[in-house]
Design a protein around this motif. Sequence first.
Motif, PDB file in Angstrom:
ATOM      1  N   TYR A 244      91.844 106.672  41.488  1.00 52.93           N
ATOM      2  CA  TYR A 244      93.469 107.319  41.419  1.00 52.93           C
ATOM      3  C   TYR A 244      94.244 106.643  42.643  1.00 52.93           C
ATOM      4  O   TYR A 244      93.741 106.157  43.700  1.00 52.93           O
ATOM      5  CB  TYR A 244      93.331 108.591  41.956  1.00 52.93           C
ATOM      6  CG  TYR A 244      93.164 109.305  40.836  1.00 52.93           C
ATOM      7  CD1 TYR A 244      94.356 110.117  39.568  1.00 52.93           C
ATOM      8  CD2 TYR A 244      91.740 109.579  40.378  1.00 52.93           C
ATOM      9  CE1 TYR A 244      93.534 110.990  38.820  1.00 52.93           C
ATOM     10  CE2 TYR A 244      91.490 111.055  39.616  1.00 52.93           C
ATOM     11  CZ  TYR A 244      92.461 110.974  38.815  1.00 52.93           C
ATOM     12  OH  TYR A 244      91.838 111.862  37.097  1.00 52.93           O
ATOM     13  N   GLY A 247     100.442 107.959  44.139  1.00 48.20           N
ATOM     14  CA  GLY A 247     102.209 107.772  43.057  1.00 48.20           C
ATOM     15  C   GLY A 247     103.361 108.056  43.866  1.00 48.20           C
ATOM     16  O   GLY A 247     103.299 108.895  44.678  1.00 48.20           O
ATOM     17  N   LYS A 253      98.124 109.024  40.225  1.00 44.34           N
ATOM     18  CA  LYS A 253      98.247 108.164  39.534  1.00 44.34           C
ATOM     19  C   LYS A 253      96.685 107.541  39.172  1.00 44.34           C
ATOM     20  O   LYS A 253      95.663 107.377  39.484  1.00 44.34           O
ATOM     21  CB  LYS A 253      98.369 107.147  39.313  1.00 44.34           C
ATOM     22  CG  LYS A 253     100.739 107.482  39.596  1.00 44.34           C
ATOM     23  CD  LYS A 253     101.388 106.782  38.745  1.00 44.34           C
ATOM     24  CE  LYS A 253     101.241 105.387  39.989  1.00 44.34           C
ATOM     25  NZ  LYS A 253     102.042 104.305  40.605  1.00 44.34           N
ATOM     26  N   GLU A 398      96.219  98.282  39.684  1.00 44.63           N
ATOM     27  CA  GLU A 398      96.243  98.658  37.978  1.00 44.63           C
ATOM     28  C   GLU A 398      95.972  97.036  37.252  1.00 44.63           C
ATOM     29  O   GLU A 398      95.213  97.495  36.032  1.00 44.63           O
ATOM     30  CB  GLU A 398      97.898  98.703  37.649  1.00 44.63           C
ATOM     31  CG  GLU A 398      98.749 100.153  38.317  1.00 44.63           C
ATOM     32  CD  GLU A 398      98.951 100.187  39.623  1.00 44.63           C
ATOM     33  OE1 GLU A 398      99.058 101.118  40.000  1.00 44.63           O
ATOM     34  OE2 GLU A 398      98.265  98.869  40.411  1.00 44.63           O
ATOM     35  N   LEU A 461      97.203 105.664  32.005  1.00 41.53           N
ATOM     36  CA  LEU A 461      97.408 105.871  33.020  1.00 41.53           C
ATOM     37  C   LEU A 461      96.339 107.491  32.511  1.00 41.53           C
ATOM     38  O   LEU A 461      96.425 107.885  31.183  1.00 41.53           O
ATOM     39  CB  LEU A 461      98.739 106.912  33.690  1.00 41.53           C
ATOM     40  CG  LEU A 461      98.711 106.201  34.722  1.00 41.53           C
ATOM     41  CD1 LEU A 461     100.258 106.575  35.322  1.00 41.53           C
ATOM     42  CD2 LEU A 461      97.957 104.921  35.774  1.00 41.53           C
ATOM     43  N   ARG A 467     104.301 108.335  31.563  1.00 40.66           N
ATOM     44  CA  ARG A 467     103.932 109.179  32.771  1.00 40.66           C
ATOM     45  C   ARG A 467     103.549 106.855  33.037  1.00 40.66           C
ATOM     46  O   ARG A 467     104.340 106.454  33.883  1.00 40.66           O
ATOM     47  CB  ARG A 467     103.035 109.605  33.335  1.00 40.66           C
ATOM     48  CG  ARG A 467     103.735 109.126  35.008  1.00 40.66           C
ATOM     49  CD  ARG A 467     101.901 109.947  35.856  1.00 40.66           C
ATOM     50  NE  ARG A 467     102.576 109.828  37.614  1.00 40.66           N
ATOM     51  CZ  ARG A 467     101.908 110.243  38.617  1.00 40.66           C
ATOM     52  NH1 ARG A 467     100.655 111.235  37.574  1.00 40.66           N
ATOM     53  NH2 ARG A 467     102.175 109.817  39.764  1.00 40.66           N
ATOM     54  N   PHE A 468     102.684 106.569  32.646  1.00 43.28           N
ATOM     55  CA  PHE A 468     102.423 105.521  32.142  1.00 43.28           C
ATOM     56  C   PHE A 468     103.502 104.199  31.338  1.00 43.28           C
ATOM     57  O   PHE A 468     103.787 103.250  32.481  1.00 43.28           O
ATOM     58  CB  PHE A 468     101.231 104.725  31.326  1.00 43.28           C
ATOM     59  CG  PHE A 468     100.778 103.267  30.717  1.00 43.28           C
ATOM     60  CD1 PHE A 468     100.460 102.734  32.277  1.00 43.28           C
ATOM     61  CD2 PHE A 468     100.617 103.299  29.998  1.00 43.28           C
ATOM     62  CE1 PHE A 468     100.535 101.359  32.317  1.00 43.28           C
ATOM     63  CE2 PHE A 468     100.643 101.742  30.129  1.00 43.28           C
ATOM     64  CZ  PHE A 468     100.800 101.271  30.739  1.00 43.28           C
ATOM     65  N   ALA A 471     106.381 104.851  34.200  1.00 41.24           N
ATOM     66  CA  ALA A 471     105.963 104.455  35.812  1.00 41.24           C
ATOM     67  C   ALA A 471     106.917 102.496  35.175  1.00 41.24           C
ATOM     68  O   ALA A 471     106.443 102.018  36.810  1.00 41.24           O
ATOM     69  CB  ALA A 471     104.400 104.514  36.135  1.00 41.24           C
TER      70      ALA A 471
END
Length: 635
Positions: A244, A247, A253, A398, A461, A467-468, A471
Amino acid sequence: MASRYAEVYAGWQADPEGFWAEAAKAIDWISPPTRIFDADQGVYGRWFVDGICNTCFNAVDRHVAGGRADQPAVIYDSPITGRKRSWTYAELKDEVVALAAVLREQGVEQGDRVIVYMPMVPEALFAMLACARLGAVHSVVFGGFAARELATRIDDARPKLIVSASCGLEPGRVVAYKPLLDGAIDMAAHKVEACVILQRPEHPCDLIPGRDVDMGEAVAVAKKAGKTVECVALAATDPLYVLYTSGTTGQPKGVVRDNGGHMVALKWTMKNEFGIEPGEVFWAASDVGWVVGHSYIVYAPLLHGATTIVFEGKPVGTPDAGTFWRVIAEHGVSALFTAPTAFRAIKGQDPKGEFVRKYDLSRFRTLFLAGERADPETIKWAEAQLGVPVIDHWWQTETGYPISQNPVGLGQLPVKYGSPAVPMPGYDVRVLDDAGHEVPRGTLGNVVIKLPLPPGCLPTLWNADERFRSAYLNEFPGYYKTADAGYIDDDNYLFIMARTDDIINVAGHRLSTGAMEEVVAEHPDVAECAVVGMHDGMKGQIPLGFVVLNAGVAREQADIEKEVIALVRDKIGPVAAFKSVVTVKRLPKTRSGKILRGTMQKIADRETWSMPATIDDPAILDEIGSALQGKGIGG
């Protein structure tokens, strides 16, 4: 030696699939992949889609079978407790198998999630590898995170079980983990079935009957019974872990990492990017709770057959600014990877490098810095004191490994201070304006990576494909948004100047706070600094500088502050409108060493702010507030 970088990078550009297919041969596959990349799978495509593998087997078992059984795999060094111990690859396998047996007895199966909430102890590595062996998905939460932060991760990951410890240790204090763990479990909507707890002698805890298992006792029973756990066959695209990261909305995230691409990429980096041979000692002075710990304390060194160090201490204060040099000398470290913040702290305590000369660093070859921008003054100080290459490199949670660096394994390129050097194979880095158009060389803009991302980067994610997309992918179609600002020069060197949030607009001029920090750091009395954008009714924003002075500086603070202002005015110009400098005792940082600039800015602007979950010492924010009030700023 002459660098092979240009040739290797061009080879990747010409045939990306062929490049990664060749790199994949360094991994032992149960069933090797025949489809290297499938653009139709996942959000932007998936790597090695038909490969079958196991990460624990590659990190542990194959070295035991392949002649490294008696080589040290893990060295634990804790200046806080005074304890040191090492495990060979054979001993590491015994620990991992026994702990995997314990987890299996508690019902953990392939695909289950396991949260690991641990201090910097070897058992944290054993737990991660035991999960990988079973095909369970581990999610390491930084030890000592507040109960609410842990609860949000429990609810998102929905773990079958939590592995934790009775306490963590900081210089001068014990952090009791069990009350935090119990509080998080009570707070979370998802109910955890069991906890496996490492009892540390510094602060044992009470166990809850029927739920909590004593790790030491259970592992001893499993060893005595000779229990075996074979490595589970997994798809290369199956998740290895969820980590995580904060976010912007406050909801963390969950960055997903798969098994196959992760192994291929990390194994490739150890030799080619970090210049490490199997059998050498590699030390990442980070924490298993962060991505650096996952990639370069646990997985990359062990996949490569190197020796890794688990260090429970700080760069200063455990006991002094010579701790890093002691560890390097004592354990024969070839390369150290740490945050620039650590070196700024060491430099502040020992500006003349007197501790460096107390130790035999003859086997030490390279220093790698990442996590914060490595300002040129810190790099120059480290070069002068250590006499080894100092390699700045840039990457993200990431991506899981460097996007840009000076690849010493391929032959070092010329150093340009302030730049992590060039893009690594796999990464097609571009700089775009806000409308998505490429900008000329040397022009500040949004740093992006052309899709697809290479193996080992996040495919999505956790349970949040949309959301991926929103974002990372939607703002610049066809590209991954790094949220960093920078530029590329005529030699293809990348300069990361700030998070895009840290580009300030002064009377219509877009200015980088990172560039200002570079200048402030040049002042000989400044140990550390930070520059933030403060609201101004006339200009929109103006820069505000914070400086921490070197130990032993006896000059008037006001004189130093005036000199810093003059330095910025001279080097950047009046356009910077740099007129305010505040001297503070220390800067607020996360436990991984990142300076909390956003919170400092909110205090200066009298905005509402909340205590960052990752802050190392909350008392520093009160010190910042008091220092600002002394200058008539903030409130």
